[in-house]
Structure formats: C-alpha cells, structure tokens
Design an enzyme around this catalytic site. Structure first.
Site, short mmCIF file in Angstrom:
data_model
loop_
_atom_site.label_atom_id
_atom_site.label_comp_id
_atom_site.label_asym_id
_atom_site.label_seq_id
_atom_site.Cartn_x
_atom_site.Cartn_y
_atom_site.Cartn_z
N LYS A 270 0.83 -1.20 0.00
CA LYS A 270 0.00 0.00 0.00
C LYS A 270 0.87 1.25 0.00
O LYS A 270 1.92 1.27 0.64
CB LYS A 270 -0.89 0.01 1.26
N ARG A 344 -10.41 -11.73 1.52
CA ARG A 344 -11.30 -12.76 0.96
C ARG A 344 -10.66 -14.13 1.01
O ARG A 344 -11.35 -15.14 1.08
CB ARG A 344 -11.72 -12.34 -0.46
N1 BES Z 1 -8.05 -3.87 4.23
C1 BES Z 1 -8.26 -3.41 2.91
C2 BES Z 1 -9.56 -2.62 2.75
C3 BES Z 1 -9.71 -1.35 3.53
C4 BES Z 1 -9.59 -0.13 2.90
C5 BES Z 1 -10.04 -1.37 4.87
C6 BES Z 1 -9.77 1.03 3.61
C7 BES Z 1 -10.22 -0.20 5.58
C8 BES Z 1 -10.09 1.01 4.94
C9 BES Z 1 -8.31 -4.59 1.93
O1 BES Z 1 -7.55 -5.69 2.28
C10 BES Z 1 -7.81 -4.12 0.63
O2 BES Z 1 -6.65 -3.81 0.55
N2 BES Z 1 -8.67 -4.08 -0.37
C11 BES Z 1 -8.33 -3.70 -1.68
C12 BES Z 1 -9.00 -4.68 -2.61
C13 BES Z 1 -8.57 -4.55 -4.03
C14 BES Z 1 -7.11 -4.91 -4.20
C15 BES Z 1 -9.45 -5.45 -4.88
C16 BES Z 1 -8.85 -2.29 -1.92
O3 BES Z 1 -9.94 -1.95 -1.46
O4 BES Z 1 -8.13 -1.52 -2.55
MG MG Z 2 -5.58 -5.58 1.59
#
Ligand code: BES
Ligand code: MG
Ligand code: ZN
Length: 491
Positions: A270, A344
């Site tokens: 990230k 997931r």
């Molecule tokens: N933990 C994150 C989602 C999240 C985002 C939680 C903001 C709390 C606040 C999750 O694991 C994630 O990284 N999701 C990705 C999914 C994508 C790669 C399909 C996302 O939302 O960017």
């Molecule tokens: Mg994630």
C-alpha cells in the site's frame, strides 16, 4: 458511569438536563418562570430552536444546579429510538466538554410521556447513548484529556423493573461495543494474531467454548488461504473458533470476522496514506468477539459460532506472490492477482469451515474488505452482499433498529463470473474488469465458498474506523457490527 434511576431529579448533581418537545415550548413556565423567560429570550435570539438536538445552556436562579442544559427533542410524533440515543449522547458530550461529572435529567420521562416506545426500548436506547458516548481512546496519553463521568441520575416514575432491564441490556451491548472499539484502536505492534487469540480465550466459560487451530493444524486441514496470506509475517496465522451455546433450538448461525492484524498490502504494498490505518483490518474479528461476549452476557437463547481467521499481511522472503495459485480449503484453486485482496482469501477458508465442519446453514461475515465501499456508501452505512435476499432484509432491519446500518447491494447473475479464473478456478480480483463494483466482487468471491448455506457478507471497511466522530460514535474504532449482530440475534 453509574446510571441511577430515581423517582425525581437529584438536586445534588452539578448538571440538570431538561428535555423540551417542540409542541411544549411552554412546559417549564409553571415550574420555573425564570427558566421560562430565559428560554423565550433564547428562542427569540435564535440560540435555541425547536429542531431536535438544538441545545441551550443556562442557569436557574436559586437552584442547586451549577448549569442547566435544555435539549430540544423535536416534534413528539417524530421521536425515534435513535433520537433517544442521541439525546443521551448530547448530555454526555456536554459533560465531557464542560468537565462535569454528575448530571440528573427529566428527558427520559418526557420521552416516555410521548407514549411511542416501551420502557425497555427507552431504557436500552438511553443507556446505549450514554455508555457509547463515554468511550475515549486515551490509553496511550500521559494525561487523559477528558475526565470520567461519575453518574447520570434519571428521573423515572413508570415501570421501574422493565425500564431497568432496558438500561441493563443497553449497558451490556454498549460496554461490549466499547471493548471492541478498544481492541480495534490498539496498535498492530500489540494486537497481533496471538493477542487476538488471547482476547478470544478470555471468553471461555460455561457457555462459550474456545478452540484455536494453529499453523500445524491449518496445514493438516489444508487451509491454504489463511496460510498463504500469513506467510510473510513472523506472527503465525490461526483460526479461532468460539462456540456460544445459549440453548437455542433453531438453525446454527456462524459469524465470521476478518482478522488481518495488519494489512501492509503484501507485495502489492500500500502507498503512503493508505497504510497508516491498517491496524483496523481486524475490526471484523474483534466485532465477532464482542458479539459473542454480548450474546453470552445477555444470555441470548441462540447458538452462535464465531470464526476468526487471523494473520498479518506482511512482506518477507516467504511472502505470497502475485501469480501464486492457492489450493483453498474447499479444493478450489485461486490465482493471486493482487496480494492486497487478502481478506477474501482468509475468509473463504473460514466460510468453508463454517459450513463443512460446523454445519452452519447461515453464515454472516464482517470484514473491512474494500476501499470501494467507502466510495459507494460513505462512512455511515456498511455494504451487504448476500446470496439470500431474505437474510439480507433481516439484517437491513436489524441495522435500522440498532442504527448500525447496512445497505444491500445487488447480487445479479451478471456479477457471478467476475472472479472466474483462467489457469485457476478463481482469481482474487476480477480478471475481466478491474476496479468496478469492488464490494460486490468481494462478496461474489466469498459466495463461491459456500455450497448450500446462506451467506451474508458485510463490508465494514468504511464504518469500522472513522476519521471523525459523530454522535455516539467516536473517531477511530467504532465497534461496527456488534450492535448490528446483537440486534439481529435479539430479533
Ligand atoms: N483492508 C483493505 C480494505 C480497507 C480499505 C479497509 C480502507 C479499511 C479502509 C483490503 O484488504 C484491501 O486492501 N482491499 C483492496 C482490494 C482490491 C485490491 C481489490 C482495496 O480496497 O483496494
Ligand atoms: Mg488488503
Ligand atoms: Zn485488508
């Protein structure tokens, strides 16, 4: 905070909180002419309005109270249980701001006078508003900024037993929500998978059985979704199983919570700005702990299984890689297209376990799964994706009642092939069209891991952790999911 119920107002408290309905602006004229004329002046100056929540602070000459808070309750006919929570919250917020430790109030009696709700409902909502507003994350401050409140004395002349029952259940629900918030707010350095396990083990009791599958057992079972995501961390993954037996006779419901103790994104790391809050990625997991604890404390006559897959999504030489193909617990293969779509993968194995091993016919998961849900719904509603509309509708109702709200997304057939794989059965993000319908795609992916069971996936990525507080929800961890599921189980 003590919540004390008495027949009248307690003149020993520092603050008097009075309620006023829009239709009864003259209510205090007979009791106290000074207050009446002050209120009239305030209304004229427009410092006090009849809309719900408008407040006015004053003094009454010759009274023992240091301050008087007059809170507008809006129109009688428009009163709701949520407004009762918010009215209670306003009292606490004022006390916190003005550094007042004791209050007495007639607001609850005014509300009961409207005859719209039962004493239990009023008691529960009011104590929810009080106790939920009390929580502050100040554990790591050398000096707390807000002093703890000592007591709120409620004047109440109706059925005391019923009312106090409501107060007590509202307190249980809210204290457990506060406990959940505190776990979310703990830094990831402390709140590791092993610490989440310790928190779960605290629930061990006559009614709650706790079992933990460590790395070895996960390997033996072939739970490679959880194992793969956890590979890049020094903290070993586990699957925590909580079994609450409240003597329920109907169906078995499993509640599953995403327990990523920290989400760095993995090799698809990230960027700056997106990782700072990722200690909150276990909010679903601790909401499951909070809900099971609430069910047990309330003695709900239900059988509930809590499942918590937990690990860290980190990077080291062993971390799982883009392009890896994982053979999941149910035998399906998944290509890792994005290491940041890790939730997931761990949930899928837990969901399979819920249906196959626990024989759950209804599975509800809570997960901070997608940033897309923030875009779709903003910060005050969680996203719901389900293969069973009836279950979805029940959850929407529980959300409205608790005000821990959810909104149902579509689950149309056109979405169903979005996570189809190429060289594998499935992919963990859409190979067809990236970045569309992100929250639904997450739910569709999870639904591929149930056979006959009903599955409701609740995406709490926006609601579990707030940058700004609102009403009785503080900033940061909110405990989202605990009230929703508790109301769902209470029906
Ligand atoms: N933990 C994150 C989602 C999240 C985002 C939680 C903001 C709390 C606040 C999750 O694991 C994630 O990284 N999701 C990705 C999914 C994508 C790669 C399909 C996302 O939302 O960017
Ligand atoms: Mg994630
Ligand atoms: Zn995540």
């Amino acid at each position: 905070m003590k919540i004390i119920v008495e027949l009248g107002l307690d003149t020993k408290q520092e603050l008097l909180a009075l309620g006023l309905f829009a239709e009864e602006q003259e209510a205090y004229a007979n009791q106290n002419p000074v207050l009446d004329s002050e209120l009239k002046k305030a209304t004229k100056r427009e410092t006090f309005k009849s809309d719900f929540g408008s407040a006015y602070v004053t003094k009454i000459t010759n009274s023992t109270y240091d301050k008087v808070l007059v809170l507008s309750l809006g129109k009688k006919s428009e009163l709701t249980l949520e407004k009762i929570r918010r009215a209670a919250s306003r009292i606490v917020r004022y006390m916190q701001a003005a550094n007042i430790q004791g209050a007495t109030t007639n607001i609850v009696e005014m509300i009961a006078g409207a005859k719209l709700f039962s004493p239990i409902e009023i008691g529960r909502s009011f104590s929810e508003g009080l106790v939920l507003s009390e929580y502050v994350f100040d554990k790591y401050l050398s000096k707390p900024k807000i002093k703890k409140i000592d007591a709120v004395v409620i004047s109440w002349q109706g059925d005391k037993k019923e009312f106090e029952k409501g107060i007590a259940s509202g307190r249980i629900i809210s204290e457990n929500t506060n406990y959940t918030r505190a776990l979310v707010n703990e830094p990831a350095e402390y709140m590791t998978p092993e610490q989440i396990e310790r928190e779960a083990l605290k629930l061990k009791s006559k009614n709650v059985k706790v079992t933990v599958l460590g790395k070895k057992l996960l390997e033996k079972e072939g739970m490679n979704g959880i194992l793969s995501v956890g590979k890049g961390s020094v903290h070993e993954p586990r699957l925590i199983i909580l079994e609450y037996n409240g003597g329920g006779k109907e169906k078995t419901t499993a509640i599953v919570g995403k327990g990523i103790a920290f989400d760095s994104g993995g090799l698809h790391v990230k960027p700056y700005g997106a990782m700072e809050e990722m200690k909150c990625d276990m909010a679903g997991a601790v909401a499951v702990i909070g809900t099971i604890k609430t069910a047990s404390d309330l003695g709900l006559k239900k059988n509930i299984i809590g499942l918590i897959p937990t690990c860290e999504n980190m990077i080291n030489g062993e971390a799982y890689k883009p392009g890896d193909i994982i053979k999941m617990y149910n035998g399906k293969t998944v290509e890792v297209m994005n290491t940041d779509a890790e939730g997931r993968l761990i949930l899928a194995d837990a969901i399979t376990y819920a249906e196959k091993k626990c024989k759950a016919d209804e599975i509800i998961d809570l997960a901070t799964l997608t940033g897309a849900v923030v875009v779709a719904l903003g910060y005050y509603t969680a996203g719901l994706v389900t293969n069973n509309k009836e279950l979805g509708e029940k959850l929407v109702l529980a959300g409205d009642a608790s005000y821990d709200r959810v909104w149902m997304f579509p689950f149309h057939e056109e979405y169903q092939d979005m996570v189809d794989g190429d060289a594998s059965d499935l992919a963990n993000i859409s190979k067809k069209q990236d970045r569309i319908a992100g929250t639904i795609v997450g739910g569709v992916f999870l639904s591929k891991f149930v056979d006959k069971a009903k599955l409701a996936h609740i995406d709490i990525a926006a609601t579990a952790y707030l940058k700004e507080g609102k009403e009785y929800n503080p900033k940061w961890g909110t405990g989202a999911g605990v009230r929703l599921l508790t109301y769902y189980f209470m029906e």
